[in-house]
Design a protein around this motif. Structure first.
Motif, mmCIF file in Angstrom:
data_model
loop_
_atom_site.group_PDB
_atom_site.id
_atom_site.type_symbol
_atom_site.label_atom_id
_atom_site.label_comp_id
_atom_site.label_asym_id
_atom_site.label_seq_id
_atom_site.Cartn_x
_atom_site.Cartn_y
_atom_site.Cartn_z
ATOM 1 N N GLY A 513 0.800 -1.225 0.000
ATOM 2 C CA GLY A 513 0.000 0.000 0.000
ATOM 3 C C GLY A 513 0.826 1.265 0.000
ATOM 4 N N LEU A 514 1.825 1.350 0.895
ATOM 5 C CA LEU A 514 2.630 2.566 0.962
ATOM 6 C C LEU A 514 3.520 2.719 -0.260
ATOM 7 C CD1 LEU A 514 3.670 2.709 4.724
ATOM 8 C CD2 LEU A 514 1.947 4.065 3.532
ATOM 9 N N SER A 515 4.013 1.603 -0.813
ATOM 10 C CA SER A 515 4.827 1.680 -2.028
ATOM 11 C C SER A 515 4.005 2.210 -3.195
ATOM 12 C CB SER A 515 5.394 0.307 -2.369
ATOM 13 O OG SER A 515 6.134 0.354 -3.574
ATOM 14 N N ILE A 516 2.766 1.709 -3.336
ATOM 15 C CA ILE A 516 1.887 2.196 -4.400
ATOM 16 C C ILE A 516 1.568 3.665 -4.187
ATOM 17 C CG2 ILE A 516 -0.429 1.960 -5.382
ATOM 18 C CD1 ILE A 516 -0.229 -1.050 -4.655
ATOM 19 N N THR A 517 1.274 4.015 -2.930
ATOM 20 C CA THR A 517 0.992 5.421 -2.605
ATOM 21 C C THR A 517 2.162 6.313 -2.985
ATOM 22 O OG1 THR A 517 -0.470 4.776 -0.790
ATOM 23 C CG2 THR A 517 0.464 7.007 -0.718
ATOM 24 N N TYR A 518 3.375 5.872 -2.662
ATOM 25 C CA TYR A 518 4.578 6.650 -2.983
ATOM 26 C C TYR A 518 4.682 6.902 -4.491
ATOM 27 C CZ TYR A 518 9.537 7.689 -3.627
ATOM 28 O OH TYR A 518 10.731 8.268 -4.004
ATOM 29 N N HIS A 519 4.458 5.860 -5.301
ATOM 30 C CA HIS A 519 4.575 6.019 -6.749
ATOM 31 C C HIS A 519 3.482 6.920 -7.308
ATOM 32 C CE1 HIS A 519 7.248 2.469 -6.451
ATOM 33 N NE2 HIS A 519 7.800 2.985 -7.525
ATOM 34 N N ILE A 520 2.267 6.815 -6.774
ATOM 35 C CA ILE A 520 1.188 7.676 -7.256
ATOM 36 C C ILE A 520 1.508 9.136 -6.969
ATOM 37 C CG2 ILE A 520 -1.228 8.304 -6.900
ATOM 38 C CD1 ILE A 520 -1.825 5.351 -6.416
ATOM 39 N N VAL A 521 1.977 9.416 -5.751
ATOM 40 C CA VAL A 521 2.318 10.791 -5.378
ATOM 41 C C VAL A 521 3.440 11.325 -6.268
ATOM 42 C CG1 VAL A 521 3.255 12.239 -3.536
ATOM 43 C CG2 VAL A 521 1.494 10.532 -3.008
ATOM 44 N N GLN A 522 4.438 10.485 -6.532
ATOM 45 C CA GLN A 522 5.531 10.899 -7.408
ATOM 46 C C GLN A 522 5.030 11.206 -8.809
ATOM 47 O OE1 GLN A 522 9.068 11.176 -6.726
ATOM 48 N NE2 GLN A 522 8.197 11.258 -4.660
ATOM 49 N N MET A 523 4.113 10.379 -9.336
ATOM 50 C CA MET A 523 3.561 10.630 -10.675
ATOM 51 C C MET A 523 2.794 11.936 -10.723
ATOM 52 S SD MET A 523 2.216 6.854 -11.819
ATOM 53 C CE MET A 523 1.501 7.510 -13.329
ATOM 54 N N MET A 524 2.171 12.319 -9.599
ATOM 55 C CA MET A 524 1.424 13.576 -9.545
ATOM 56 C C MET A 524 2.345 14.787 -9.400
ATOM 57 S SD MET A 524 -1.795 12.578 -7.100
ATOM 58 C CE MET A 524 -3.130 11.531 -7.685
ATOM 59 N N GLY A 525 3.642 14.541 -9.272
ATOM 60 C CA GLY A 525 4.580 15.645 -9.092
ATOM 61 C C GLY A 525 4.676 16.118 -7.662
ATOM 62 N N GLY A 526 4.228 15.308 -6.716
ATOM 63 C CA GLY A 526 4.275 15.692 -5.311
ATOM 64 C C GLY A 526 5.312 14.913 -4.541
ATOM 65 N N ASP A 527 5.245 14.989 -3.228
ATOM 66 C CA ASP A 527 6.157 14.237 -2.386
ATOM 67 C C ASP A 527 5.422 13.769 -1.139
ATOM 68 O OD1 ASP A 527 6.747 16.271 -0.081
ATOM 69 O OD2 ASP A 527 6.998 17.413 -1.927
ATOM 70 N N ILE A 528 5.969 12.722 -0.528
ATOM 71 C CA ILE A 528 5.376 12.132 0.670
ATOM 72 C C ILE A 528 6.479 11.884 1.678
ATOM 73 C CG2 ILE A 528 5.541 9.819 -0.335
ATOM 74 C CD1 ILE A 528 3.077 9.039 1.307
ATOM 75 N N ARG A 529 6.196 12.143 2.939
ATOM 76 C CA ARG A 529 7.168 11.896 4.000
ATOM 77 C C ARG A 529 6.425 11.445 5.246
ATOM 78 N NH1 ARG A 529 6.607 17.414 3.489
ATOM 79 N NH2 ARG A 529 6.160 18.601 5.397
ATOM 80 N N VAL A 530 7.165 10.920 6.203
ATOM 81 C CA VAL A 530 6.560 10.392 7.421
ATOM 82 C C VAL A 530 7.374 10.831 8.627
ATOM 83 C CG1 VAL A 530 7.833 8.215 7.176
ATOM 84 C CG2 VAL A 530 5.801 8.295 8.606
ATOM 85 N N GLU A 531 6.656 11.178 9.688
ATOM 86 C CA GLU A 531 7.269 11.520 10.962
ATOM 87 C C GLU A 531 6.733 10.542 11.995
ATOM 88 O OE1 GLU A 531 5.960 15.472 11.567
ATOM 89 O OE2 GLU A 531 7.164 16.331 9.931
ATOM 90 N N SER A 532 7.613 9.802 12.657
ATOM 91 C CA SER A 532 7.149 8.774 13.571
ATOM 92 C C SER A 532 8.240 8.368 14.541
ATOM 93 C CB SER A 532 6.682 7.542 12.771
ATOM 94 O OG SER A 532 6.160 6.547 13.633
ATOM 95 N N GLY A 533 7.806 7.683 15.586
ATOM 96 C CA GLY A 533 8.712 7.125 16.577
ATOM 97 C C GLY A 533 7.996 6.010 17.309
#
Length: 652
Positions: A513-533
Motif C-alpha cells: 500500500g505505501l509503495s503504491i501510494t509513494y509512486h502515485i504521489v511521485q507521478m502527480m509531481g508531489g512528495d510524501i514523508r513520514v514523521e514517527s517514533g
C-alpha cells in the motif's frame, strides 16, 4: 594585438518463478571466478588484468596533456594587422631638413599611411619619410615583433625612384651598457624595390639590420646590437638610399606581420614525451605478460555472458508472464470475491448462532483482505511495467476528502478509534486531478493508520500550502496515535513488501500500500514523508500540486461524461455535494440492485447507474453514491446502501 591560435582538433506460477531464480543465481555467481582467483593468488593481485585500467587511465591523461600543451602553448601562429590600427597611433614625418636639406613631405592626418615626398638638393644625404609612433621612447616596452617572421605590405607607388625603406625603431638592449642612453632607440631597416602602381611586398625579419651609421656613432658591433626586435616603439617608411631628386607618392593599403613561434614550453613537452614513452613501454610490458591470463578469462567471460543472456531472457519472459497473469487474473478474482463478501454481509443480517456469526465475520474479513491484496498486487504490477496512468478531470476535492472519510469512518469506529476530519477554509473546491488515485492515496494512508492504531484516534487534515508557481499545492496529513515506526524502518517503509510493526501487525497485509501510494504521489509531481517514533504514533504528510478548475470547466466535463456510454471509457462520477438526498428507486430496479449486490457483481451495478439517473433527477444522488462505492470496490458498503433503501421501501 590580434593573435590567432591553431590546434588539432502469464502462467504456471512455479514455471514463471524458476527462471528468475536461475537468472538471479547466475547474476550472483558471475564475479565468483574472478574473486576466487584473487583470493588464491593474493601476491599477484597487482598483476591482475583489472589493474591495467589504472595505467590506461594514466596513459590517457598524459596523452591528453601532451596534446593540449602542444596545441595551445608550444606552436602558436601569430598575426598582427597594423592597417586597421594605425589610426590609434601617432603619425609623424621626417626628412633631410633636419640636416640642412630642402626636401619636403605632405600628408593628411585623416588618411594614415598616405604621403607625398619631394626630394631636393641641399643635403649630403637626401631623404624623407612617414611613420607612426607606437609608444614614446623610454615610456614603455613597445610592441614585441620578435615573434613575427614575415611582413606583407600592399602599397601604391607613383613617382621617381624604385626603392623604399621600412624602418623599425626598437628600444636599445640594456646589455649595451654605457654605450647608449637610457630609453634610446636603435633603428632596424630593410630596403625593398617598388614599381609604379600597385605593389605587394613580402619581407622577412632576416632582411632587417641595424643602420650602420647608428652602429658607428655608438661604437657598437652588429653582433652586440643583436637582431631581437622585442620592443618596437615606432615604424616608418622612407625613400630608398639611391632615390633620385624628384617627387613620389605612396599609399600603404595593407601592412601585416605574420609568424609562428615556438615557446619555452617545448622543453616541458620533451619531458612529457619521455614520460609518455616510458609509460607506454610499461603498459606494453604489462599487456604482454598478462596476455595468456587475459585470453583465458576472455573465453570464460564469453561463456558466462552467454549463460547470463539466456538467464536474463528467461527472467524477462517470466516477469512479463507474471505481469500479464496478474493483470488478467486480478479482475477475474474480484467478481467471486465480491459475491463472497456480499453473501457474508447478507448472512450477518440473519438470525444465526454466535458461532456462525463468528465464522461469517471471518469469511468477510478474509475476503476483504484478499480483495485488498489483489488490488495492491495489480497496482504494483502496473508500476513495475510502467503502465500506471493518471486520468485527471475536474474534481471537488473537498467532497472527495469527505467521501473517503465516510468510507473509512466505520472501520475506525468498529475498532473503537476516534476519527476526525478537518478541511481548511483555504482549500479550493474544484481542482483538476485523478479522483481514483487521490482516493487510493487517502484510503491507503487511513487504512494503514487504522491497522496500526490499537487505541486512540486518527485525524485527517487537508490544507493549502503556499507555492512559488501558479498551481495549487495541497497538503494531506494523516495522524494517528498508533505503535509508531522505528528509525531503521522509516528508511524502507515506502519499498514494496515492507511493513512497519511487529509480526502480529504485519500479518494483515501485503506491504504494497505505501509503495503504491509513494509512486502515485511521485507521478502527480508531489512528495510524501513520514514523521514517527516507537510508541508515539505516526504522521504521514502528502503534498501534491493541482491545477485549479472553475465552474465552467466542471460543467463542460460533466456534459462530455455517470455522453459517454461505453463502460471502459466512462469517467469517474462527480462527488456529491453536501446535503444531496439519497433517494432510491422503489420498484423492480431496486430488487435487481439488491440481487447484484448480494452476488458481489459491482461491474453490473455500475452499468445500471445510468438507468437509475434516467428514471428521474431525484435519484441522481443515490446513483452517484452507489457508483462511487462500486468504483472503489466497497462491496459491503454497496450492499448496506441498497439494503437500507430496500428496508425503507418495505417499511413504507
Amino acid at each position: 594585438m590580434h593573435k590567432r591560435y591553431n590546434s588539432a582538433s502469464g502462467v504456471n506460477l512455479a514455471n514463471d518463478i524458476a527462471p528468475m531464480f536461475v537468472a538471479h543465481n547466475l547474476l550472483e555467481d558471475a564475479p565468483h571466478a574472478a574473486a576466487t582467483d584473487r583470493q588464491a593468488h593474493p601476491r599477484r593481485s597487482w598483476l591482475h588484468y583489472s589493474n591495467l585500467k589504472v595505467e590506461a587511465a594514466i596513459f590517457l591523461l598524459i596523452a591528453l596533456t601532451f596534446a593540449a600543451v602542444l596545441g595551445q602553448k608550444a606552436i602558436t601562429s601569430r598575426h598582427l594587422d597594423l592597417t586597421s590600427r594605425v589610426g590609434q597611433y601617432y603619425p609623424f614625418v621626417y626628412g633631410d631638413r633636419d640636416d640642412g636639406g630642402n626636401s619636403s613631405i605632405d600628408h593628411d592626418t585623416t588618411k594614415p599611411l598616405v604621403w607625398s615626398c619631394d626630394l631636393r638638393e641641399g643635403a649630403k644625404f637626401v631623404y624623407c619619410g612617414y611613420g607612426v609612433q607606437f609608444e614614446a621612447p623610454g615610456k614603455g616596452k613597445g610592441i614585441d615583433f620578435s615573434k613575427y617572421k614575415n611582413v606583407t605590405i600592399r602599397l601604391t607607388y607613383h613617382g621617381v625612384g624604385d626603392h623604399l625603406r621600412l624602418l623599425l625603431q626598437n628600444t636599445a638592449p640594456a646589455t649595451l651598457g654605457n654605450k647608449i642612453k637610457p630609453g634610446e632607440t636603435m633603428p632596424f631597416v630593410a630596403e625593398f624595390p617598388v614599381t609604379q602602381g600597385v605593389n605587394e611586398i613580402h619581407l622577412n625579419t632576416e632582411q632587417f639590420a641595424v643602420e650602420q651609421w647608428w652602429l658607428t656613432s655608438h661604437g657598437v658591433t652588429a653582433d652586440e646590437a643583436g637582431t631581437d626586435m622585442d620592443a618596437i616603439v615606432s615604424l616608418a617608411f622612407s625613400s630608398g638610399s639611391q632615390t633620385p631628386h624628384g617627387k613620389f607618392d605612396v599609399k600603404v593599403s595593407s601592412l601585416a606581420f605574420h609568424g609562428v613561434s615556438l615557446s619555452t614550453d617545448q622543453w616541458y613537452l620533451i619531458i612529457l614525451g619521455i614520460w609518455l614513452i616510458l609509460t607506454g613501454g610499461f603498459l606494453v610490458f604489462r599487456f604482454l605478460r598478462m596476455r595468456r591470463l587475459y585470453e583465458a578469462r576472455q573465453r570464460q567471460q564469453a561463456e558466462e555472458s552467454r549463460l547470463l543472456a539466456e538467464a536474463r531472457a528467461a527472467a524477462e519472459a517470466a516477469s512479463s508472464a507474471k505481469s500479464q497473469f496478474l493483470a488478467n487474473m486480478s479482475h477475474e478474482l474480484r467478481t467471486p470475491l465480491n459475491a463472497i463478501l456480499g453473501y457474508a454481509q447478507l448472512l450477518k443480517t440473519t438470525k444465526a448462532s454466535e458461532r456462525d456469526l463468528a465464522a461469517i465475520q471471518t469469511i468477510e474479513h478474509s475476503g476483504e483482505h484478499l480483495l485488498t491484496m489483489i488490488t495492491d498486487i495489480l497496482d504494483i504490477a502496473k508500476v513495475e511495467a510502467g503502465r500506471l496512468e493518471l486520468l485527471p478531470g475536474v474534481l471537488d476535492i473537498r467532497q472527495c476528502v469527505l467521501n473517503v472519510a465516510q468510507m473509512v469512518r466505520l472501520r475506525a469506529e468498529e475498532k473503537g478509534l476516534l476519527f476526525t476530519v478537518h478541511i481548511a477554509n483555504d482549500v479550493p473546491r474544484l481542482v483538476v486531478a485523478d479522483q481514483k488515485r487521490i482516493r487510493q492515496v487517502l484510503i491507503n494512508l487511513l487504512g494503514n493508520a487504522i491497522k496500526f492504531t490499537p487505541s486512540g484516534e486518527i485525524h485527517l487534515e487537508a490544507c493549502y500550502v503556499a507555492s512559488a508557481t501558479d498551481d495549487t499545492r495541497l497538503r494531506f496529513c494523516v495522524t494517528d496515535t498508533g505503535i509508531g515506526i522505528s528509525p531503521d524502518q522509516l528508511l524502507r517503509i515506502f519499498q514494496p513488501f515492507e511493513q512497519a510493526g511487529n509480526a502480529i501487525d504485519k500479518s494483515g497485509g501485503t506491504g504494497l500500500g505505501l509503495s503504491i501510494t509513494y509512486h502515485i504521489v511521485q507521478m502527480m509531481g508531489g512528495d510524501i514523508r513520514v514523521e514517527s517514533g516507537i510508541g508515539s504514533g505516526s504522521r504521514f504528510i502528502v503534498e501534491v500540486p493541482f491545477d485549479r478548475a472553475d465552474e465552467e470547466m466542471a460543467r463542460l466535463e460533466a456534459r462530455d461524461a455517470v455522453a459517454v456510454t461505453s463502460e471502459d471509457s466512462a469517467t469517474p462520477p462527480r462527488e456529491l455535494e453536501a446535503g444531496t438526498p439519497l433517494v432510491a428507486p422503489f420498484g423492480p430496479q431496486l430488487d435487481h440492485l439488491l440481487f447484484l449486490a448480494r452476488a458481489g457483481n459491482l461491474r453490473a451495478i455500475r452499468k445500471a447507474v445510468p438507468e437509475i439517473i434516467a428514471a428521474g433527477p431525484e435519484y441522481r444522488g443515490f446513483a452517484e453514491r452507489l457508483d462511487s462505492l462500486a468504483a472503489a470496490y466497497q462491496s459491503p458498503a454497496v450492499l448496506r446502501l441498497i439494503e437500507v433503501a430496500a428496508k425503507e421501501r418495505d417499511a413504507a
